[in-house]
Design a protein around this motif. Structure first.
Motif, PDB file in Angstrom:
ATOM      1  N   GLY A 267      11.136   9.620  71.998  1.00 31.40           N
ATOM      2  CA  GLY A 267       9.999   9.975  72.822  1.00 31.40           C
ATOM      3  C   GLY A 267       9.954  11.459  73.103  1.00 31.40           C
ATOM      4  N   ASP A 268       9.239  11.819  74.154  1.00 37.16           N
ATOM      5  CA  ASP A 268       9.017  13.217  74.520  1.00 37.16           C
ATOM      6  C   ASP A 268       9.564  13.498  75.907  1.00 37.16           C
ATOM      7  N   LEU A 269      10.120  14.690  76.053  1.00 40.61           N
ATOM      8  CA  LEU A 269      10.499  15.222  77.361  1.00 40.61           C
ATOM      9  C   LEU A 269       9.657  16.458  77.611  1.00 40.61           C
ATOM     10  N   VAL A 270       9.157  16.592  78.819  1.00 41.78           N
ATOM     11  CA  VAL A 270       8.382  17.760  79.201  1.00 41.78           C
ATOM     12  C   VAL A 270       9.111  18.409  80.367  1.00 41.78           C
ATOM     13  N   VAL A 271       9.602  19.625  80.149  1.00 41.69           N
ATOM     14  CA  VAL A 271      10.332  20.362  81.180  1.00 41.69           C
ATOM     15  C   VAL A 271       9.452  21.507  81.657  1.00 41.69           C
ATOM     16  N   CYS A 272       9.237  21.566  82.959  1.00 39.24           N
ATOM     17  CA  CYS A 272       8.453  22.652  83.545  1.00 39.24           C
ATOM     18  C   CYS A 272       9.402  23.794  83.896  1.00 39.24           C
ATOM     19  N   GLN A 273       9.355  24.848  83.103  1.00 42.62           N
ATOM     20  CA  GLN A 273      10.278  25.968  83.258  1.00 42.62           C
ATOM     21  C   GLN A 273      10.209  26.602  84.653  1.00 42.62           C
ATOM     22  N   PRO A 274       9.024  26.913  85.199  1.00 41.83           N
ATOM     23  CA  PRO A 274       9.001  27.524  86.537  1.00 41.83           C
ATOM     24  C   PRO A 274       9.579  26.621  87.627  1.00 41.83           C
ATOM     25  N   VAL A 275       9.291  25.328  87.581  1.00 39.29           N
ATOM     26  CA  VAL A 275       9.837  24.403  88.583  1.00 39.29           C
ATOM     27  C   VAL A 275      11.352  24.311  88.427  1.00 39.29           C
ATOM     28  N   MET A 276      11.811  24.195  87.186  1.00 42.60           N
ATOM     29  CA  MET A 276      13.250  24.095  86.922  1.00 42.60           C
ATOM     30  C   MET A 276      13.982  25.334  87.454  1.00 42.60           C
ATOM     31  N   ARG A 277      13.455  26.517  87.178  1.00 39.84           N
ATOM     32  CA  ARG A 277      14.094  27.757  87.653  1.00 39.84           C
ATOM     33  C   ARG A 277      14.115  27.825  89.182  1.00 39.84           C
ATOM     34  N   ARG A 278      13.004  27.458  89.806  1.00 40.62           N
ATOM     35  CA  ARG A 278      12.910  27.488  91.270  1.00 40.62           C
ATOM     36  C   ARG A 278      13.916  26.508  91.887  1.00 40.62           C
ATOM     37  N   GLU A 279      14.002  25.302  91.322  1.00 40.68           N
ATOM     38  CA  GLU A 279      14.949  24.317  91.838  1.00 40.68           C
ATOM     39  C   GLU A 279      16.391  24.797  91.680  1.00 40.68           C
ATOM     40  N   ALA A 280      16.704  25.387  90.542  1.00 41.55           N
ATOM     41  CA  ALA A 280      18.066  25.887  90.326  1.00 41.55           C
ATOM     42  C   ALA A 280      18.432  26.876  91.427  1.00 41.55           C
ATOM     43  N   GLN A 281      17.521  27.797  91.712  1.00 45.00           N
ATOM     44  CA  GLN A 281      17.779  28.790  92.757  1.00 45.00           C
ATOM     45  C   GLN A 281      17.914  28.124  94.124  1.00 45.00           C
ATOM     46  N   GLU A 282      16.995  27.217  94.455  1.00 46.85           N
ATOM     47  CA  GLU A 282      17.025  26.537  95.752  1.00 46.85           C
ATOM     48  C   GLU A 282      18.292  25.704  95.935  1.00 46.85           C
ATOM     49  N   GLN A 283      18.796  25.124  94.835  1.00 44.61           N
ATOM     50  CA  GLN A 283      19.963  24.242  94.895  1.00 44.61           C
ATOM     51  C   GLN A 283      21.275  24.986  94.653  1.00 44.61           C
ATOM     52  N   GLY A 284      21.210  26.300  94.465  1.00 46.78           N
ATOM     53  CA  GLY A 284      22.412  27.088  94.250  1.00 46.78           C
ATOM     54  C   GLY A 284      23.104  26.776  92.934  1.00 46.78           C
ATOM     55  N   LYS A 285      22.328  26.411  91.917  1.00 44.59           N
ATOM     56  CA  LYS A 285      22.872  26.090  90.596  1.00 44.59           C
ATOM     57  C   LYS A 285      22.513  27.207  89.627  1.00 44.59           C
ATOM     58  N   THR A 286      23.290  27.307  88.568  1.00 43.40           N
ATOM     59  CA  THR A 286      22.903  28.241  87.515  1.00 43.40           C
ATOM     60  C   THR A 286      21.752  27.607  86.733  1.00 43.40           C
TER      61      THR A 286
END
Length: 161
Positions: A88-107
């Motif tokens: 199947g397909d995966l759709v990753v939203c780059q801006p949301v992913m980056r924002r979440e990483a920062q908010e969650q203290g993850k790389t």
């Protein structure tokens, strides 16, 4: 014994220059592949507008989201010899992913690996609707990420406790 191979088709229509290298994505995806033989997956990296549109159309949620999984429902026709299955397909939203990483203290690589593995597990039938399903899926995600050298994504940081 049949080799287990997951083939990725990475689409980046927005031309993001800060996504992980194809080899990294392939390594993380391969770690999540639970099947036998070859299978293919499309990973599409999108901006918030496309993520929001898809999330609204398919989940009735009017906001962008980090990852969407679209499992392929194959026809009841057997595969030809040497033909790869399609998950199947995966759709990753780059801006949301980056924002979440920062908010969650993850790389960013840590969060990318987690979302890719999470989405791939969905494509393979895992879910987190019930508490039991969530526990099973989260344990598997944590184990796969640990093998790749990433910390438990569900472990609360000292700030969150």
């Amino acid at each position: 014994m049949t080799a287990m191979t997951l083939l990725l088709d990475i689409q980046n229509p927005e031309g993001f220059t800060d996504i992980p290298a194809d080899a990294e994505l392939a390594c993380w995806a391969q770690a999540a592949w639970q099947g036998e033989g070859e299978a293919g997956v499309v990973v599409r990296v999108v901006a918030e507008a496309e993520s929001r549109e898809l999330n609204h159309s398919y989940r009735a949620k009017d906001c962008p989201t980090n990852v969407l999984s679209f499992p392929y429902d194959p026809p009841l026709v057997p595969l030809e010899d040497g033909e790869a299955d399609y998950l199947g397909d995966l759709v990753v939203c780059q801006p949301v992913m980056r924002r979440e990483a920062q908010e969650q203290g993850k790389t960013v690589p840590q969060h990318w690996a987690h979302l890719l593995i999470h989405g791939l597990l969905h494509l393979q039938g895992y879910d987190h609707i019930t508490d039991a399903e969530a526990s099973e899926m989260e344990a598997l995600e944590t184990e796969i990420l640990g093998r790749l050298g990433f910390p438990d994504p569900y472990q609360l940081s000292p700030e969150e406790k």
